[in-house]
Write a protein that holds these residues in place. Structure first.
Motif, mmCIF file in Angstrom:
data_model
loop_
_atom_site.group_PDB
_atom_site.id
_atom_site.type_symbol
_atom_site.label_atom_id
_atom_site.label_comp_id
_atom_site.label_asym_id
_atom_site.label_seq_id
_atom_site.Cartn_x
_atom_site.Cartn_y
_atom_site.Cartn_z
ATOM 1 N N SER A 297 -6.457 11.102 -11.375
ATOM 2 C CA SER A 297 -6.939 10.975 -9.994
ATOM 3 C C SER A 297 -7.619 9.631 -9.773
ATOM 4 C CB SER A 297 -7.901 12.117 -9.671
ATOM 5 O OG SER A 297 -8.997 12.140 -10.582
ATOM 6 N N LEU A 298 -8.328 9.135 -10.797
ATOM 7 C CA LEU A 298 -8.970 7.827 -10.683
ATOM 8 C C LEU A 298 -7.928 6.727 -10.516
ATOM 9 C CD1 LEU A 298 -11.579 6.116 -10.822
ATOM 10 C CD2 LEU A 298 -11.223 5.974 -13.297
ATOM 11 N N TRP B 263 -4.858 7.104 -9.262
ATOM 12 C CA TRP B 263 -4.276 7.201 -7.924
ATOM 13 C C TRP B 263 -5.214 6.590 -6.891
ATOM 14 C CZ3 TRP B 263 0.533 7.474 -7.185
ATOM 15 C CH2 TRP B 263 1.378 8.280 -7.950
ATOM 16 N N SER B 264 -6.524 6.765 -7.084
ATOM 17 C CA SER B 264 -7.498 6.159 -6.165
ATOM 18 C C SER B 264 -7.422 4.646 -6.215
ATOM 19 C CB SER B 264 -8.921 6.626 -6.533
ATOM 20 O OG SER B 264 -9.056 8.014 -6.396
ATOM 21 N N SER B 265 -7.233 4.104 -7.414
ATOM 22 C CA SER B 265 -7.129 2.647 -7.542
ATOM 23 C C SER B 265 -5.863 2.137 -6.872
ATOM 24 C CB SER B 265 -7.142 2.242 -9.020
ATOM 25 O OG SER B 265 -5.939 2.615 -9.666
ATOM 26 N N CYS C 58 -4.547 3.455 -4.190
ATOM 27 C CA CYS C 58 -4.868 3.430 -2.751
ATOM 28 C C CYS C 58 -5.683 2.191 -2.415
ATOM 29 C CB CYS C 58 -5.632 4.695 -2.368
ATOM 30 S SG CYS C 58 -4.653 6.212 -2.483
ATOM 31 N N LEU C 59 -6.629 1.836 -3.314
ATOM 32 C CA LEU C 59 -7.413 0.617 -3.121
ATOM 33 C C LEU C 59 -6.515 -0.609 -3.130
ATOM 34 C CD1 LEU C 59 -10.228 -0.730 -2.932
ATOM 35 C CD2 LEU C 59 -10.288 -0.738 -5.440
ATOM 36 N N TYR D 103 -7.884 0.845 -12.292
ATOM 37 C CA TYR D 103 -6.736 1.594 -12.794
ATOM 38 C C TYR D 103 -6.806 1.744 -14.317
ATOM 39 C CZ TYR D 103 -1.946 3.198 -13.303
ATOM 40 O OH TYR D 103 -0.837 3.953 -13.603
#
Length: 332
Positions: A138-139, A141-143, A145-146, A302
């Motif tokens: 999840s971390l 995937w968040s990166s 998006c960033l 990432y």
């Protein structure tokens, strides 16, 4: 065979990884600049397919020479095994990908193309998930998006309303190239055969497909041009650099990982941006430099979880690559 993370591999074979990745960053930064310099005011005077065709021939000859030096002349059964035809798939993908990049640089500067090509981090992660069932945290995937946010912020509010075909071409290149790269990595890893033999198969199909494409292109031309028609020093340099990139990427796929390649491409973006501002008149805005910072931060985030897992000597959250033990690896 031992399954290890990319960062562990970097400590395990540190100088080789640094050398290969640094070489790739240098070559990738140079390719966009040379492509732009080789283009005239009215487009490409030469046939872009002639560059990819000649480049593929060079890679084929280098791979064959390395194979003969390492293992001797290959046997017929090694060249015509059941897996040989599988290399036609990435060869076709690379044919489309390489020629689309020429078209992309008619609409974008090398710096812009390098920044937007970071979308490939997202498309590669998706391709790894689909083709190789590789987990993404999840971390991470968040990166990603960033990273996408950074790409959008590279353009001012006025520029966001000005979309040209180059932006759609970059997206197409990223999607096509990602799935081709991941499939090629799967072929390179799922065997104990020499990397030079695998490269020979890949470039053989590439040579055939590029030859057909060049013939079709020239058949529709009003004049009969030879292969090196309107080539100059920039085109020759571009061909050699592109050939070197192809051979370097194969080594990265075999011994490291696709994500190492796309993140190295993101690092080369910074060099490309600086070179682009020196060679071309396009002025880079504050939005562009802020976007570079956001993209770099996204790439750090990432990889942060992997680094933390290694430092704690625990099982990494994401196993990026399965690599043979040191004594099982043949020389590159």
């Amino acid at each position: 065979k031992a399954t290890v993370s990319v960062l562990y591999c970097m400590r395990w074979k540190g100088w080789k990884v640094v050398a290969v990745v640094s070489l790739y960053i240098s070559l990738d930064s140079t390719r966009g600049i040379l492509t732009k310099l080789s283009k005239g005011e009215e487009g490409y005077a030469y046939n872009p397919v002639s560059v990819t065709l000649t480049c593929t021939l060079v890679k084929l000859l280098v791979s064959f020479a390395a194979l003969c030096w390492q293992e001797g002349v290959p046997k017929k059964e090694d060249l015509l095994d059941v897996d040989t035809l599988k290399f036609a798939v990435p060869s076709l993908v690379y044919l489309v990908d390489d020629n689309l990049r020429f078209l992309t640089l008619t609409y974008l500067t090398p710096g812009e193309e390098a920044l937007y090509m970071n979308i490939k981090v997202l498309t590669t992660a998706a391709a790894l998930r689909v083709v190789m069932s590789r987990p993404i945290t999840s971390l991470q995937w968040s990166s990603l998006c960033l990273l996408s946010l950074g790409l959008v912020s590279s353009r001012s509010s006025k520029e966001l309303h000005t979309v040209n075909p180059g932006h759609f071409l970059v997206l197409l290149v990223c999607v096509i190239g990602s799935f081709g790269d991941v499939y090629n990595e799967k072929l390179l890893k799922n065997t104990t055969a020499s990397i030079h033999l695998q490269n020979f198969k890949l470039y053989f199909f590439g040579l055939v497909l590029n030859g057909v494409a060049w013939g079709m292109y020239e058949s529709r031309s009003s004049s009969n041009r030879f292969l090196f028609h309107d080539w100059n020093s920039y085109v020759i340099a571009l061909m050699l650099v592109t050939a070197a990139i192809g051979l370097t990427v194969s080594a990265i796929f075999r011994y490291l990982d696709n994500l190492v390649k796309v993140q190295a491409s993101a690092a080369s973006m910074i060099t490309t941006v600086l070179l682009s501002s020196l060679f071309f008149d396009k002025e880079l805005t504050l939005h562009f430099y802020l976007a570079v910072g956001i993209v770099c931060n996204a790439l750090f985030v990432y990889n942060y979880k992997i680094a933390s897992s290694e430092d704690q000597h625990t099982e990494p959250t994401q196993q990026l690559v399965s690599i043979p033990e040191a004594d099982e690896i043949e020389p590159v």
